[in-house]
Design a protein around this motif. Sequence first.
Motif, mmCIF file in Angstrom:
data_model
loop_
_atom_site.group_PDB
_atom_site.id
_atom_site.type_symbol
_atom_site.label_atom_id
_atom_site.label_comp_id
_atom_site.label_asym_id
_atom_site.label_seq_id
_atom_site.Cartn_x
_atom_site.Cartn_y
_atom_site.Cartn_z
ATOM 1 N N GLN A 188 27.175 28.651 32.559
ATOM 2 C CA GLN A 188 27.056 30.056 32.958
ATOM 3 C C GLN A 188 26.041 30.212 34.084
ATOM 4 O O GLN A 188 26.274 30.957 35.044
ATOM 5 N N GLN A 189 24.917 29.504 33.977
ATOM 6 C CA GLN A 189 23.904 29.541 35.036
ATOM 7 C C GLN A 189 24.476 29.005 36.344
ATOM 8 O O GLN A 189 24.240 29.590 37.408
ATOM 9 N N LEU A 190 25.201 27.906 36.266
ATOM 10 C CA LEU A 190 25.794 27.326 37.473
ATOM 11 C C LEU A 190 26.776 28.297 38.119
ATOM 12 O O LEU A 190 26.758 28.503 39.333
ATOM 13 N N ARG A 191 27.631 28.886 37.319
ATOM 14 C CA ARG A 191 28.619 29.836 37.842
ATOM 15 C C ARG A 191 27.932 30.995 38.565
ATOM 16 O O ARG A 191 28.273 31.337 39.694
ATOM 17 N N ALA A 192 26.931 31.593 37.913
ATOM 18 C CA ALA A 192 26.237 32.724 38.511
ATOM 19 C C ALA A 192 25.505 32.312 39.782
ATOM 20 O O ALA A 192 25.544 33.023 40.801
ATOM 21 N N CYS A 193 24.868 31.174 39.757
ATOM 22 C CA CYS A 193 24.136 30.670 40.915
ATOM 23 C C CYS A 193 25.071 30.408 42.087
ATOM 24 O O CYS A 193 24.808 30.814 43.222
ATOM 25 N N ILE A 194 26.187 29.747 41.825
ATOM 26 C CA ILE A 194 27.146 29.434 42.894
ATOM 27 C C ILE A 194 27.728 30.712 43.472
ATOM 28 O O ILE A 194 27.834 30.855 44.699
ATOM 29 N N GLU A 195 28.076 31.660 42.615
ATOM 30 C CA GLU A 195 28.618 32.919 43.106
ATOM 31 C C GLU A 195 27.637 33.642 44.004
ATOM 32 O O GLU A 195 28.008 34.211 45.030
ATOM 33 N N ARG A 196 26.346 33.613 43.643
ATOM 34 C CA ARG A 196 25.317 34.230 44.494
ATOM 35 C C ARG A 196 25.243 33.542 45.846
ATOM 36 O O ARG A 196 25.132 34.202 46.880
ATOM 37 N N LYS A 197 25.292 32.221 45.848
ATOM 38 C CA LYS A 197 25.123 31.462 47.090
ATOM 39 C C LYS A 197 26.305 31.543 48.032
ATOM 40 O O LYS A 197 26.130 31.468 49.244
#
Length: 173
Positions: free
Chosen positions: A162-171
């Motif tokens: 979940q952290q990876l998904r949110a981080c990638i979407e932000r970037k």
Amino acid sequence: MEPAITPETTGLDPATLIQRYQTGIWRYLRSLGCEPSEADDLTQDTFLAVLQHSFIDYGPAATAAYLRKVAYNRMISARRRVGKVTAVENIEQFDKAWEDWAGNDAGEARLEALRECLRELTDRARMALDMRFRDRESRSAIAAALEITEHGAKNLMQRAKQQLRACIERKVQ
């Protein structure tokens, strides 16, 4: 036989064509389910087929789409020869999803975002994901290595994803 591809007919020399699109075609074939060695062979076959016929470059998006179509057809033909046909149900929909994901850089921006986001995870979370997805370890093996319960390993990996998904979407926005 049609004349071979040349810079005069395409605006691209063969080396540039291959350099620009090879990674994207290989990743596309992998996303279709090809093993790495099969994707290597089919990528090479794709460029050989294209380079043996007349080809006109209508721009990056059209060229990438054409190469994906050739690669897909090569994959289907290769699998038919060995009696192992697994086609994608709706290749047009899959192709559109690939374009949306990969963009104009064969997915490099998203992969770089993933690398950066992985560095932001805790060591335990990164280790759990490495064991699961790189080493293909079971949840019980991960739990044992991290000295937690299987349920704890499952939760750790879910939170990390979940952290990876949110981080990638932000970037990538």
